[in-house]
Design a protein around this motif. Structure first.
Motif, PDB file in Angstrom:
ATOM      1  N   THR A   1       0.828  -0.898   0.000  1.00 41.62           N
ATOM      2  CA  THR A   1       0.168   0.017   0.087  1.00 41.62           C
ATOM      3  C   THR A   1       0.845   1.421   0.050  1.00 41.62           C
ATOM      4  OG1 THR A   1      -0.459  -0.211   2.289  1.00 41.62           O
ATOM      5  CG2 THR A   1      -2.099  -1.019   1.180  1.00 41.62           C
ATOM      6  N   LEU A   2       2.035   1.336   0.502  1.00 40.72           N
ATOM      7  CA  LEU A   2       2.975   2.273   0.810  1.00 40.72           C
ATOM      8  C   LEU A   2       3.477   2.577  -0.924  1.00 40.72           C
ATOM      9  CD1 LEU A   2       4.959   1.694   3.827  1.00 40.72           C
ATOM     10  CD2 LEU A   2       3.156   3.634   3.425  1.00 40.72           C
ATOM     11  N   MET A   3       3.947   1.512  -1.606  1.00 36.73           N
ATOM     12  CA  MET A   3       4.250   1.605  -3.002  1.00 36.73           C
ATOM     13  C   MET A   3       3.099   2.268  -3.741  1.00 36.73           C
ATOM     14  SD  MET A   3       5.792  -1.238  -5.411  1.00 36.73           S
ATOM     15  CE  MET A   3       6.959  -1.615  -4.662  1.00 36.73           C
ATOM     16  N   ASN A  63      -2.629 -14.146   4.260  1.00 36.89           N
ATOM     17  CA  ASN A  63      -4.157 -13.455   4.577  1.00 36.89           C
ATOM     18  C   ASN A  63      -5.262 -13.986   3.983  1.00 36.89           C
ATOM     19  OD1 ASN A  63      -3.207 -10.287   5.662  1.00 36.89           O
ATOM     20  ND2 ASN A  63      -1.633 -11.134   4.431  1.00 36.89           N
ATOM     21  N   MET A  64      -5.076 -14.637   2.980  1.00 39.92           N
ATOM     22  CA  MET A  64      -6.349 -15.592   2.671  1.00 39.92           C
ATOM     23  C   MET A  64      -6.563 -16.623   3.691  1.00 39.92           C
ATOM     24  SD  MET A  64      -5.547 -16.205  -1.388  1.00 39.92           S
ATOM     25  CE  MET A  64      -6.974 -17.372  -1.600  1.00 39.92           C
ATOM     26  N   LEU A  65      -5.551 -17.296   4.312  1.00 41.89           N
ATOM     27  CA  LEU A  65      -5.772 -18.291   5.323  1.00 41.89           C
ATOM     28  C   LEU A  65      -6.230 -17.609   6.632  1.00 41.89           C
ATOM     29  CD1 LEU A  65      -5.225 -21.246   5.782  1.00 41.89           C
ATOM     30  CD2 LEU A  65      -3.095 -20.559   6.765  1.00 41.89           C
ATOM     31  N   LYS A  66      -5.820 -16.231   7.041  1.00 42.01           N
ATOM     32  CA  LYS A  66      -6.335 -15.726   8.015  1.00 42.01           C
ATOM     33  C   LYS A  66      -7.841 -15.178   7.987  1.00 42.01           C
ATOM     34  CE  LYS A  66      -1.614 -13.987   9.447  1.00 42.01           C
ATOM     35  NZ  LYS A  66      -1.067 -12.653   9.899  1.00 42.01           N
ATOM     36  N   SER A 195     -15.478  -8.162   2.013  1.00 43.61           N
ATOM     37  CA  SER A 195     -16.636  -8.237   2.917  1.00 43.61           C
ATOM     38  C   SER A 195     -16.236  -8.152   4.434  1.00 43.61           C
ATOM     39  CB  SER A 195     -17.415  -9.411   2.732  1.00 43.61           C
ATOM     40  OG  SER A 195     -16.803 -10.782   3.159  1.00 43.61           O
ATOM     41  N   ARG A 196     -15.012  -8.188   4.578  1.00 40.96           N
ATOM     42  CA  ARG A 196     -14.200  -8.346   5.959  1.00 40.96           C
ATOM     43  C   ARG A 196     -13.484  -7.199   6.292  1.00 40.96           C
ATOM     44  NH1 ARG A 196     -17.075 -11.788   9.097  1.00 40.96           N
ATOM     45  NH2 ARG A 196     -15.342 -11.791  10.290  1.00 40.96           N
ATOM     46  N   ASN A 197     -13.030  -6.859   7.245  1.00 40.24           N
ATOM     47  CA  ASN A 197     -12.213  -5.836   7.777  1.00 40.24           C
ATOM     48  C   ASN A 197     -10.518  -5.937   7.130  1.00 40.24           C
ATOM     49  OD1 ASN A 197     -11.523  -3.352   8.821  1.00 40.24           O
ATOM     50  ND2 ASN A 197     -11.422  -4.321  10.909  1.00 40.24           N
ATOM     51  N   HIS A 198     -10.301  -5.781   5.859  1.00 39.72           N
ATOM     52  CA  HIS A 198      -9.118  -6.130   5.220  1.00 39.72           C
ATOM     53  C   HIS A 198      -8.885  -4.947   4.641  1.00 39.72           C
ATOM     54  CE1 HIS A 198      -8.614 -10.031   6.950  1.00 39.72           C
ATOM     55  NE2 HIS A 198      -9.982 -10.437   6.571  1.00 39.72           N
ATOM     56  N   PRO A 199      -8.737  -3.568   5.124  1.00 41.97           N
ATOM     57  CA  PRO A 199      -8.591  -2.605   4.332  1.00 41.97           C
ATOM     58  C   PRO A 199      -7.445  -2.501   3.364  1.00 41.97           C
ATOM     59  CG  PRO A 199      -8.337  -1.613   6.533  1.00 41.97           C
ATOM     60  CD  PRO A 199      -8.852  -3.329   6.669  1.00 41.97           C
ATOM     61  N   LYS A 200      -6.286  -2.803   3.969  1.00 46.31           N
ATOM     62  CA  LYS A 200      -5.096  -3.081   3.047  1.00 46.31           C
ATOM     63  C   LYS A 200      -4.893  -3.814   1.922  1.00 46.31           C
ATOM     64  CE  LYS A 200      -1.853  -1.552   6.789  1.00 46.31           C
ATOM     65  NZ  LYS A 200      -0.770  -1.719   7.722  1.00 46.31           N
ATOM     66  N   TYR A 201      -5.684  -5.091   2.237  1.00 49.86           N
ATOM     67  CA  TYR A 201      -5.628  -6.303   1.160  1.00 49.86           C
ATOM     68  C   TYR A 201      -6.717  -5.811   0.420  1.00 49.86           C
ATOM     69  CZ  TYR A 201      -1.789  -9.058   2.197  1.00 49.86           C
ATOM     70  OH  TYR A 201      -0.230  -9.517   2.015  1.00 49.86           O
ATOM     71  N   GLN A 202      -7.772  -5.160   0.614  1.00 49.27           N
ATOM     72  CA  GLN A 202      -8.700  -4.671  -0.346  1.00 49.27           C
ATOM     73  C   GLN A 202      -8.376  -3.681  -1.342  1.00 49.27           C
ATOM     74  OE1 GLN A 202     -11.680  -2.883   2.076  1.00 49.27           O
ATOM     75  NE2 GLN A 202     -12.558  -4.770   2.951  1.00 49.27           N
ATOM     76  N   VAL A 203      -7.492  -2.864  -1.067  1.00 51.57           N
ATOM     77  CA  VAL A 203      -6.637  -2.076  -1.965  1.00 51.57           C
ATOM     78  C   VAL A 203      -5.747  -2.847  -2.638  1.00 51.57           C
ATOM     79  CG1 VAL A 203      -5.097   0.120  -2.195  1.00 51.57           C
ATOM     80  CG2 VAL A 203      -7.056  -0.036  -0.482  1.00 51.57           C
ATOM     81  N   ILE A 204      -4.953  -3.544  -2.322  1.00 55.16           N
ATOM     82  CA  ILE A 204      -3.941  -4.417  -2.739  1.00 55.16           C
ATOM     83  C   ILE A 204      -4.774  -5.305  -3.979  1.00 55.16           C
ATOM     84  CG2 ILE A 204      -2.511  -6.260  -2.541  1.00 55.16           C
ATOM     85  CD1 ILE A 204      -1.885  -5.354   0.035  1.00 55.16           C
ATOM     86  N   GLU A 205      -5.726  -5.963  -3.350  1.00 56.70           N
ATOM     87  CA  GLU A 205      -6.558  -6.772  -4.372  1.00 56.70           C
ATOM     88  C   GLU A 205      -6.845  -5.998  -5.642  1.00 56.70           C
ATOM     89  OE1 GLU A 205      -9.269  -8.765  -6.894  1.00 56.70           O
ATOM     90  OE2 GLU A 205      -9.752  -7.218  -5.230  1.00 56.70           O
ATOM     91  N   MET A 206      -7.328  -4.908  -5.654  1.00 57.41           N
ATOM     92  CA  MET A 206      -7.975  -4.040  -6.687  1.00 57.41           C
ATOM     93  C   MET A 206      -6.782  -3.463  -7.530  1.00 57.41           C
ATOM     94  SD  MET A 206     -11.145  -1.821  -5.277  1.00 57.41           S
ATOM     95  CE  MET A 206     -10.254  -1.051  -3.825  1.00 57.41           C
TER      96      MET A 206
END
Length: 295
Positions: A1-3, A63-66, A195-206
């Protein structure tokens, strides 16, 4: 996300080629240096538009596993972990957050394989009673015709055959350098991330999907051909670069003394890590000790 923030905010004025760290600073520059230019005609280029970031596949899988553990903790995984010996509150909390990735994977495989067997059991029993041979397509038809009204069954069917299987596919795709399997796994699993509380990986996925789809075909093909790397040469033991870097980091940490190391100590170890591990292996061989796996 920093990148991603760096790529988005680092801009260069198109008129005087002066770099800025944000669009706000660029706007202030235009007002002070180019006052005749209207705000809507501010021209700039991105300083790092030639960079295509890559998401670490190993950490994406973790993170998918978590996420799956978080979703399925109350329905079944808490009871499973308790039955596997995680009895104290501290042990259960550690299992829920997947503190040890290897143990989490063992628990996940028990859940995945055990639940699949329970899901197919009524279909196999029906086939045995009717004298039919069980098939994959037959099972899918059976689920949507005979189990469609069973909400508990359909819940586990979707969780295991879509999201849990996506994690398996992610691991298989990384191991075998199969980009189609990796992208399929990310696509199947993305609903849980958003749908879960993963704001960083939501941005990363998009951003990961957008960069991949918008990349020039030669670059996209190159990235897809190198989703993982195998050090041993075994085509079934691939890992992404982020996990390879973790292994190198662990090799360095094994050679550091207890406590907080100084900068000089870090430099000594990092510059000599290969020679030190080779020396350690030779010493263990000469003394008859069992060499530890440091990879």
């Amino acid at each position: 996300t920093l990148m991603y923030k760096l790529l988005h905010n680092s801009v260069v004025c198109a008129l005087c080629n002066k770099p800025f760290k944000s669009h706000k600073h660029l706007g202030e520059h235009y007002k002070a240096t180019h006052p005749t230019i209207p705000d809507k005609e501010v021209a700039f280029v991105k300083e790092f538009d030639w960079v295509m970031p890559r998401v670490g596949g190993g950490h994406y899988e973790m993170n998918m596993l978590k996420t799956l553990f978080d979703v399925m903790w109350a329905p079944c995984l808490k009871a499973l972990c308790f039955g596997m010996g995680f009895e104290s509150p501290t042990a259960l909390a550690s299992a829920k957050r997947c503190a040890n990735n290897h143990k989490a994977w063992m628990l996940f495989l028990i859940f995945h394989q055990g639940t699949i067997r329970e899901l197919v059991r009524p279909y196999v029993q029906t086939c045995l009673e009717e004298g039919h041979k069980p098939t994959t397509l037959g099972y899918i038809d059976y689920v949507y015709t005979s189990m469609d009204n069973n909400k508990n069954y359909m819940f586990y069917f979707e969780i295991v055959l879509r999201y849990s299987q996506a994690i398996i596919n992610m691991r298989m795709g990384m191991r075998r350098d199969n980009s189609d399997l990796v992208w399929s796994a990310k696509h199947k699993f993305k609903e849980l991330i958003h749908s879960r509380n993963h704001p960083k990986y939501q941005v990363i996925e998009m951003y990961d999907t957008l960069y991949h789809e918008m990349a020039p075909p030669p670059l996209r093909n190159f990235v897809d051909a190198h989703v993982s790397v195998s050090r041993s040469g075994n085509h079934c033991l691939g890992e992404d670069i982020d996990f390879l870097l973790e292994e190198e980091n662990r090799k360095c940490k094994m050679l550091l003394p207890p406590g907080v190391p100084s900068e000089a100590r870090w430099q000594i170890v990092c510059r000599n890590v290969s020679d030190l591990h080779e020396l350690r292996t030779k010493q263990q061989t000469m003394t008859g000790q069992t060499s530890q796996n440091t990879s």
